[in-house]
Design a protein around this motif. Structure first.
Motif, PDB file in Angstrom:
ATOM      1  N   UNK A  74       0.844  -1.128  -0.030  1.00 46.76           N
ATOM      2  CA  UNK A  74      -0.045   0.019  -0.209  1.00 46.76           C
ATOM      3  C   UNK A  74       0.977   1.302  -0.015  1.00 46.76           C
ATOM      4  N   UNK A  75       1.878   1.091   0.919  1.00 46.04           N
ATOM      5  CA  UNK A  75       2.801   2.199   0.623  1.00 46.04           C
ATOM      6  C   UNK A  75       3.428   2.424  -0.586  1.00 46.04           C
ATOM      7  N   UNK A 128       3.727   5.552  -5.722  1.00 45.94           N
ATOM      8  CA  UNK A 128       3.582   5.257  -7.221  1.00 45.94           C
ATOM      9  C   UNK A 128       2.704   6.362  -7.768  1.00 45.94           C
ATOM     10  N   UNK A 129       1.285   6.538  -6.714  1.00 45.78           N
ATOM     11  CA  UNK A 129       0.407   7.441  -7.009  1.00 45.78           C
ATOM     12  C   UNK A 129       1.111   9.021  -7.157  1.00 45.78           C
ATOM     13  N   UNK A 130       1.835   9.143  -6.102  1.00 43.78           N
ATOM     14  CA  UNK A 130       2.305  10.590  -5.930  1.00 43.78           C
ATOM     15  C   UNK A 130       3.495  10.715  -7.199  1.00 43.78           C
ATOM     16  N   UNK A 131       4.157   9.677  -7.611  1.00 42.05           N
ATOM     17  CA  UNK A 131       4.884  10.014  -8.943  1.00 42.05           C
ATOM     18  C   UNK A 131       4.208  10.096 -10.160  1.00 42.05           C
ATOM     19  N   UNK A 188      -7.330  -0.025  -0.905  1.00 41.89           N
ATOM     20  CA  UNK A 188      -7.821  -1.285  -0.693  1.00 41.89           C
ATOM     21  C   UNK A 188      -7.007  -2.304   0.072  1.00 41.89           C
ATOM     22  N   UNK A 189      -5.702  -1.866   0.440  1.00 38.58           N
ATOM     23  CA  UNK A 189      -4.602  -2.732   0.801  1.00 38.58           C
ATOM     24  C   UNK A 189      -4.117  -2.178   2.362  1.00 38.58           C
ATOM     25  N   UNK A 190      -4.657  -0.747   2.452  1.00 41.68           N
ATOM     26  CA  UNK A 190      -4.293  -0.420   3.763  1.00 41.68           C
ATOM     27  C   UNK A 190      -5.319  -1.316   5.097  1.00 41.68           C
ATOM     28  N   UNK A 191      -4.628  -1.772   6.081  1.00 38.35           N
ATOM     29  CA  UNK A 191      -5.316  -2.392   6.982  1.00 38.35           C
ATOM     30  C   UNK A 191      -6.240  -1.650   7.814  1.00 38.35           C
TER      31      UNK A 191
END
Length: 85
Positions: A5-6, A11-14, A60-63
């Motif tokens: 998730x991190x 990647x989204x920021x880039x 969706x992957x963040x706990x």
């Protein structure tokens, strides 16, 4: 999964930064084979779609956070009427 998730968040920021750079200077994304420069609107739309997909996958992957314990009969909290005077 939090590591993935991190990575997806980074990647989204880039991708967001690349989208902004592409809108400002589309010649950065020139096709080296044909020399064709993409249109700004195309870069903006596809960049936003890529950022959206990366953020949805990362979210969706963040706990889920742990549930906070509720105050019950066995808790350490003082009773409301027993404050020192």
């Amino acid at each position: 999964m939090p590591l993935l998730a991190g990575i997806l968040s980074a990647l989204a920021l880039a991708l967001a930064l690349a989208t902004i750079a592409g809108v400002i200077a589309p010649s950065l994304f020139r096709n080296r084979k044909t020399g064709e420069v993409p249109r700004r609107l195309s870069l903006l739309v596809w960049g936003c779609i890529a950022v959206l997909v990366a953020m949805i996958l990362a979210g969706s992957l963040v706990p889920r956070p742990a549930a906070a314990p509720t105050a019950g009969a066995g808790s350490n909290e003082a009773a409301s009427g027993s404050a020192p005077r």
